[in-house]
Motif scaffolding. Structure first.
Motif, PDB file in Angstrom:
ATOM      1  N   ASP A   1      -5.786  -7.111   4.544  1.00 48.61           N
ATOM      2  CA  ASP A   1      -7.155  -7.209   4.112  1.00 48.61           C
ATOM      3  C   ASP A   1      -7.822  -8.501   3.946  1.00 48.61           C
ATOM      4  OD1 ASP A   1      -7.377  -4.432   3.748  1.00 48.61           O
ATOM      5  OD2 ASP A   1      -5.858  -4.495   2.211  1.00 48.61           O
TER       6      ASP A   1
ATOM      7  N   ASN B   1     -12.607  -0.675  -4.772  1.00 53.83           N
ATOM      8  CA  ASN B   1     -13.441  -0.270  -3.600  1.00 53.83           C
ATOM      9  C   ASN B   1     -13.250   1.215  -3.351  1.00 53.83           C
ATOM     10  OD1 ASN B   1     -15.619  -0.333  -1.800  1.00 53.83           O
ATOM     11  ND2 ASN B   1     -14.311  -1.768  -0.322  1.00 53.83           N
ATOM     12  N   ASP B   2     -14.250   2.068  -4.202  1.00 57.57           N
ATOM     13  CA  ASP B   2     -14.162   3.386  -4.085  1.00 57.57           C
ATOM     14  C   ASP B   2     -12.693   3.938  -4.210  1.00 57.57           C
ATOM     15  OD1 ASP B   2     -15.660   5.486  -3.322  1.00 57.57           O
ATOM     16  OD2 ASP B   2     -15.445   5.516  -1.250  1.00 57.57           O
TER      17      ASP B   2
ATOM     18  N   ASP C   1     -13.633   1.588 -10.378  1.00 54.83           N
ATOM     19  CA  ASP C   1     -14.859   1.306  -9.407  1.00 54.83           C
ATOM     20  C   ASP C   1     -15.564   0.395 -10.416  1.00 54.83           C
ATOM     21  OD1 ASP C   1     -13.593   2.353  -7.359  1.00 54.83           O
ATOM     22  OD2 ASP C   1     -14.720   4.323  -7.648  1.00 54.83           O
TER      23      ASP C   1
ATOM     24  N   THR D   1      -4.869   1.138  -2.555  1.00 54.74           N
ATOM     25  CA  THR D   1      -3.850   0.619  -1.263  1.00 54.74           C
ATOM     26  C   THR D   1      -4.492  -0.630  -1.103  1.00 54.74           C
ATOM     27  OG1 THR D   1      -4.860   1.735   0.281  1.00 54.74           O
ATOM     28  CG2 THR D   1      -2.994   2.986  -0.530  1.00 54.74           C
ATOM     29  N   HIS D   2      -5.655  -1.073  -1.310  1.00 51.51           N
ATOM     30  CA  HIS D   2      -6.331  -2.458  -0.901  1.00 51.51           C
ATOM     31  C   HIS D   2      -5.094  -3.415  -1.466  1.00 51.51           C
ATOM     32  CE1 HIS D   2      -8.715  -5.943  -1.087  1.00 51.51           C
ATOM     33  NE2 HIS D   2      -9.633  -5.323  -0.150  1.00 51.51           N
TER      34      HIS D   2
ATOM     35  N   ASP E   1      -9.830   2.892  -4.056  1.00 54.98           N
ATOM     36  CA  ASP E   1      -8.789   2.609  -3.024  1.00 54.98           C
ATOM     37  C   ASP E   1      -7.811   1.812  -3.665  1.00 54.98           C
ATOM     38  OD1 ASP E   1      -7.080   2.153  -0.857  1.00 54.98           O
ATOM     39  OD2 ASP E   1      -8.472   0.727   0.082  1.00 54.98           O
TER      40      ASP E   1
ATOM     41  N   GLY F   1       0.783  -1.069   0.014  1.00 49.73           N
ATOM     42  CA  GLY F   1       0.133  -0.061   0.076  1.00 49.73           C
ATOM     43  C   GLY F   1       0.779   1.264  -0.015  1.00 49.73           C
TER      44      GLY F   1
ATOM     45  N   ASP G   1      -3.233  -3.344  -4.783  1.00 53.62           N
ATOM     46  CA  ASP G   1      -1.676  -3.090  -4.419  1.00 53.62           C
ATOM     47  C   ASP G   1      -0.612  -4.191  -5.120  1.00 53.62           C
ATOM     48  OD1 ASP G   1       0.259  -1.691  -3.021  1.00 53.62           O
ATOM     49  OD2 ASP G   1       0.420  -3.340  -1.607  1.00 53.62           O
TER      50      ASP G   1
END
Ligand SMILES: Nc1ncnc2c1ncn2[C@@H]1O[C@H](COP(=O)(O)OP(=O)(O)O)[C@@H](O)[C@H]1O
Ligand SMILES: [Mg+2]
Lengths: 581, 442
Positions: free
Chosen positions: B262, B297-298, B149, B302-303, B300, A394, B307
């Motif tokens: 996650d 997801n929205d 998305d 970095t999920h 993101d 991340g 990633d």
């Protein structure tokens, strides 16, 4: 020899019931319907050994037989390593058959039929110890020393050294007599277990020289020492690999070892396709001649990832013992740590932070400690400079691999997503990054000599301008263009000047890509001269336009051959602009 | 899957979880297939006599006395030219009413190409979309996902790209596709008259999620047949890899593995890399290019799924709605094609990379100006010009509904530079400015 039978299989972790003694890290071969799969002991409990298999375990069954080898994972050392492409276990990828990697196919690392031009160095009667030089062969253009094998203990007397002539690596080139009066034959090749550091030197002084890389944000701002350590953490796509490739191409080293550890195969293809065509800027020879690739890409067996970095380090230590300047690059050390994590989880060990093994930090610092500048037995010196990349999950640097590496490495080249998004390459963050070597008195003195007296003060001043510029930028963002004094704008634009002209560097441009120290000094002096001036702008737009123009001219200079007519033309333009402040 | 004479049959399960069953059995090989109460399953763990199987169809209803039959071999696919034009399920069984495919039986998830036998990718794949061709040029043999998305039209863009690409075969690996999306792909391929070069392996949302785990390997085994055996240029479409990764986590969590970030398995990186690294340029001209979809997801990234994907693939194409132009664009900041430099300025015009960098940098200046505006500050003349530029740049170049040649993209960019900026503001090399600068009225 100890043998055993398979009693459990989860992915590449196999449990073996053994009938005799086994050693931690001992190598064994598992027989899968005639195909031998190489594996390494990673845990022993009673008569059960857990082994990590360096191959796919598809088709393996309970009861399959295992033969233990009595030695640890080792590499073969000798002339012919340079320009090779090895996998993590030192199999020669070039001599493998077929398009696909075949399970259980192991190839010899060195060509045993090639003849080498040997010249003796030692002579009969000499007293020698491990790593002393007995003779040399020309490997490409490098003098490759044939040494007393690293595993030899105590002092030996040279009984005989082969005459100058052509020999194969397996031919005896010297006979040594040990303290008990027994003769031992020495060839041009030896083996060494990768997880054990090679000794063979008398001391490891603090690094005191700088390794020139042609990359401005390193050489000028945060230089790496010869024999030093550094790491490049950064989110994906921020330029870790491009930066490492630039170092491999340009760094002032004799030997480059690149460990492609759990990353993309195409990045390795790029090296072995382009390096043979590129010239080493220091010697004019083909770059591939000084390069060794250790390639264990992400789709290759996970367990061999760990092996690959140790294999690379051991080859580096071998060349260092010959008195060479070695640059070792590993991309990415996070993949190695992840391989450790996968295995630790399967072993159901108590996990540390983020599931990594609890001793991760110790493993990483032990590895970095193998780099360094050394004084050899014969008074000569050699070095391994090590730079690894780290791929934080991340992009968050608060994670175990980054934090452990930070403790072990002395240079920190942090890549910033924000800079990469803006295509400000190399995206090395100028504020967060550091080189501890700038604090070494030895290094300061060296740079005084090599570049000019007081150079490090200039570097510190440059960093100050960058930091002030950042502060000014933040103020402008909070208070608005008109809400801050003119001085803030000037401060900000001076730092932008340094950013665009010194920090940013187009790795893909033939001229800008590599900037020799002399040129770096010239440009830094010029930028500092501009930064020292105080300007009187009527409004911030005037300031911006003025500096944008300067930046543009300086970038044209960066793209021009140093001191060429074109370069001088832009330099003239710049001086003209600077007259009317 | 065919059944064999020497099959061993067991009828006593010792443990059942949502995705796995465990029983005592002998002579079982790692990775081999079995039928558990008529459902396909695969060996994932053996400990002494105890064997754990992952049941692709899920374990609902399975009783402890279910019949378990071992096949003695891992999953495979029959490969031959007859694959072309056919639709299959996750097990490689036809779902188009046609006959089973005859051909050589190949294990799926086979070995990797020796990296030394690869060639450097060098053939440009034009798509007509400037957000791709101009800023993130694609190359044969590349692996790249769309990051988007769930509400973005990624499947539409992907099918558009596939149909415009000059390739011999297109292989669709659909994981958790809605039935509507499946029919959409089918219609697109049909109406483009391309069915003969399409092969599909599809798992839809109404089918068990664990089945999806077979899809990429099935698709890539077919791809390797055409690329390696037949030297063809193959494009593989994998959608949606996020649903694939979700299925991985279902299985690993049922096997008591310690989840990492996650709740994904610690091996996620290696699992995904094994798939994506099948993308290759082969020495004899064949190639496998992988274009995938990773839904976010929205936004993101970095999920753990996007990633890890980003660390593996050769870039990513980030789709988002742009409020200023009202269009869906390929975001120039977050998108990247790592192989672009292999073709830019070499297979395209000499000014390509310079124009790309400059246009993106000016777009970044516009983003700064926008932030200023949002914070209630006055904008400078330069800021205002940047904003106007950004809007036109997004509409005429970044939007996914653009379909022009690369030269036209470059000319458009020069036109915008000349319209909104001075030469110095662009910072372009003088040599290029002399040749391409287009002055227009300010
Ligand atoms: N110094 C540089 N000059 C120009 N482009 C760069 C530079 N560094 C990185 N890039 C761009 O960024 C992309 C990603 O870089 P890479 O090193 O592969 O990232 P990472 O290894 O961190 O994932 C490259 O393909 C290139 O387009
Ligand atoms: Mg990289």
């Amino acid at each position: 020899m100890t043998t055993g039978k398979v009693t459990g299989i989860i992915a590449n972790l196999v449990t073996v019931e053994v009938n005799g003694p086994v050693a931690q890290n001992e190598i064994c071969y598992i027989d899968l319907a005639g195909v031998k799969l190489m594996a390494e002991v990673i845990k022993v409990n009673g008569n059960k050994a857990s082994v990590q298999v360096f191959e796919s375990t598809r088709g393996l069954q309970i009861g399959d037989t295992v033969e233990f080898q009595g030695y640890m994972l080792e590499v073969t050392l000798g002339p012919g390593l340079l320009s090779s492409n090895f996998d993590g276990l030192q199999n020669n990828l070039a001599t493998m058959e077929g398009v696909f990697l075949k399970r259980g196919e192991y190839t010899k690392p060195l060509d045993e039929n090639k003849l080498w031009d040997f010249t003796p160095i030692a002579k009969a009667g000499d007293q020698v110890i491990a790593a002393d030089w007995l003779g040399e062969v020309k490997e490409g253009w490098l003098p490759h020393k044939i040494m007393v094998p690293f595993s030899f203990e105590g002092t030996y007397t040279v009984k005989k050294v082969a005459e100058a002539g052509q020999y194969k690596i397996t031919d005896t080139i010297a006979v040594l007599t040990n303290a008990d009066g027994e003769d031992v034959n020495v060839t041009m090749t030896q083996k060494w277990p990768v997880k054990v550091a090679v000794g063979g030197f008398v001391e490891k002084p603090r690094p005191f020289k700088v390794m020139e890389t042609g990359v401005r944000c390193i050489d000028t701002l945060n230089p790496i020492a010869e024999g030093g350590t550094g790491f490049i953490p950064g989110p994906f796509g921020c330029g870790k690999t491009v930066l490492q490739h630039a170092l491999a191409e340009q760094a002032d080293a004799d030997v480059i070892i690149m460990a492609a550890c759990g990353e993309r195969a195409n990045e390795v293809v790029e090296i072995f396709t382009e390096f043979p065509e590129l010239k080493d800027k220091h010697t004019g020879r083909s770059l591939m001649e000084r390069t060794i690739i250790i390639c264990n890409t992400s789709n290759m067996p996970v367990a061999a990832r760990e092996a690959s970095v140790y294999t690379a380090m051991t080859l580096g230590e071998y060349y260092r013992a010959m008195g060479m300047k070695v640059l070792l690059l590993a991309d990415s050390t996070s993949r190695w740590a992840q391989a450790l994590r996968e295995m630790s989880n399967r072993l159901e060990e108590l996990p540390g932070q983020d599931g990594f093994p609890v001793d991760l930090s110790a493993i990483i610092s032990n590895f970095y400690a193998r780099a360094g500048y050394v004084k050899l037995n014969n008074g000569q010196s050699g070095s391994i400079t090590f730079i690894g990349t780290v791929s934080p999950a991340g992009g968050n640097l608060k994670e175990p691999v980054t934090e452990s590496t930070k403790k072990a490495a002395r240079c920190f080249y942090g890549l910033s997503q924000n800079r990469a998004d803006k295509k400000r390459y190399p995206a090395v963050d100028p504020v967060d990054s550091y080189s501890k070597y700038l604090e070494y008195p030895e290094i300061i003195e060296y740079l005084d000599e090599k570049i000019e007296k007081g150079w490090v003060d200039k570097v510190i001043k440059t960093k100050y301008i960058i930091r002030k510029g950042k502060d000014a930028y933040e103020q402008i963002n909070i208070l608005g263009d008109d809400g801050v004094p003119m001085a803030y704008h000037e401060q900000y634009w001076k730092s932008e000047l340094i950013d665009f002209v010194i920090l940013q560097q187009d790795a893909f441009d033939d001229i800008d890509g590599c900037s020799p120290l002399e040129r770096q000094k010239f440009m830094l002096d010029l930028m500092l001269e501009i930064c020292d001036k105080s300007f009187k702008f009527n409004n911030f737009e005037e300031c911006m336009t003025y500096f944008k123009n300067l930046i543009n001219i300086c970038r044209q200079m960066n793209y021009s051959e140093y001191k060429s007519e074109q370069f001088e033309k832009y330099f003239g333009q710049l001086k003209e602009e600077l007259k009317h402040e | 899957m065919s059944e064999k004479a020497f099959q061993r049959i067991y009828t006593k399960l010792t443990a059942i979880t949502k995705a796995t069953v465990t029983l005592e059995a002998q002579g079982v090989a790692n990775d081999e297939l079995a039928l558990v109460a008529g459902r396909l399953a695969q060996v994932v763990k053996i400990k002494d006599k105890s064997v754990t199987l992952q049941v692709f169809g899920g374990t609902e209803d399975i009783p402890t006395n279910a019949e378990v039959t071992f096949f003695g071999e891992p999953p495979s696919l029959n490969v031959s030219d007859d694959l072309a034009g056919r639709f299959f399920n996750a097990y490689g069984e036809p779902i188009d009413g046609g006959p089973a495919v005859e051909g050589e039986k190949r294990q799926i998830g086979g070995p990797s190409v020796n990296p030394y036998k690869r060639r450097q990718p060098s053939q440009l794949i034009p798509t007509g979309i400037a957000g791709i061709d101009l800023n993130n040029t694609l190359v044969s043999g590349q692996k790249i996902p769309f990051f988007a998305d769930p509400d973005q039209p990624y499947n539409q863009v992907m099918s558009m790209v596939a149909l415009r690409a000059d390739v011999d075969k297109i292989i669709l690996g659909g994981m958790g596709l809605t039935n509507d999306d499946y029919l959409f792909f089918k219609n697109q391929f049909e109406s483009a008259g391309a069915l003969h070069k399409i092969i599909s392996f599809v798992n839809t949302t109404d089918q068990p999620p664990v089945e999806r785990l077979l899809i990429p390997d099935m698709a890539l085994t077919a791809a390797e047949y055409f690329a390696v055996d037949k030297n063809e240029k193959v494009l593989v479409l994998l959608t949606d890899m996020t649903l694939y990764a979700d299925a991985l986590s279902i299985v690993s969590n049922r096997m008591d593995q310690i989840p990492s970030k996650d709740s994904m398995p610690g091996s996620l990186y290696s699992d995904l890399a094994k798939i994506y690294e099948k993308a290759v340029q082969l020495p004899d001209g064949g190639s496998i290019t992988i274009i995938a979809v990773t839904t976010l997801n929205d936004g993101d990234i970095t999920h753990a799924i996007p990633d890890n994907t980003g660390y593996i693939t050769e870039g990513q194409l980030f789709l988002r709605a742009d409020p200023d132009s009202g269009k869906v664009i390929v975001d120039p900041f977050r998108s990247l094609s790592r192989l672009k430099q292999l073709v830019q300025n070499k297979k395209t015009r000499e000014d390509h990379s310079a124009v790309m960098n400059t246009s993106v940098r000016l777009y970044a200046d516009a983003a700064n100006a926008k932030t200023k505006l949002e914070n209630g500050f006055d904008l400078s003349d330069y800021d205002l010009r940047c904003l106007d530029y950004a809007k036109e740049y997004a509409t005429r170049l970044l939007a996914i509904d653009v379909n022009i040649s690369i030269d036209e993209m470059l000319d458009t960019a020069w036109e915008l530079f000349g319209k909104y900026f001075t030469k110095a503001e662009t910072g372009l090399k003088e040599k290029l400015i002399e040749k391409y600068w287009k002055a227009t009225e300010k």
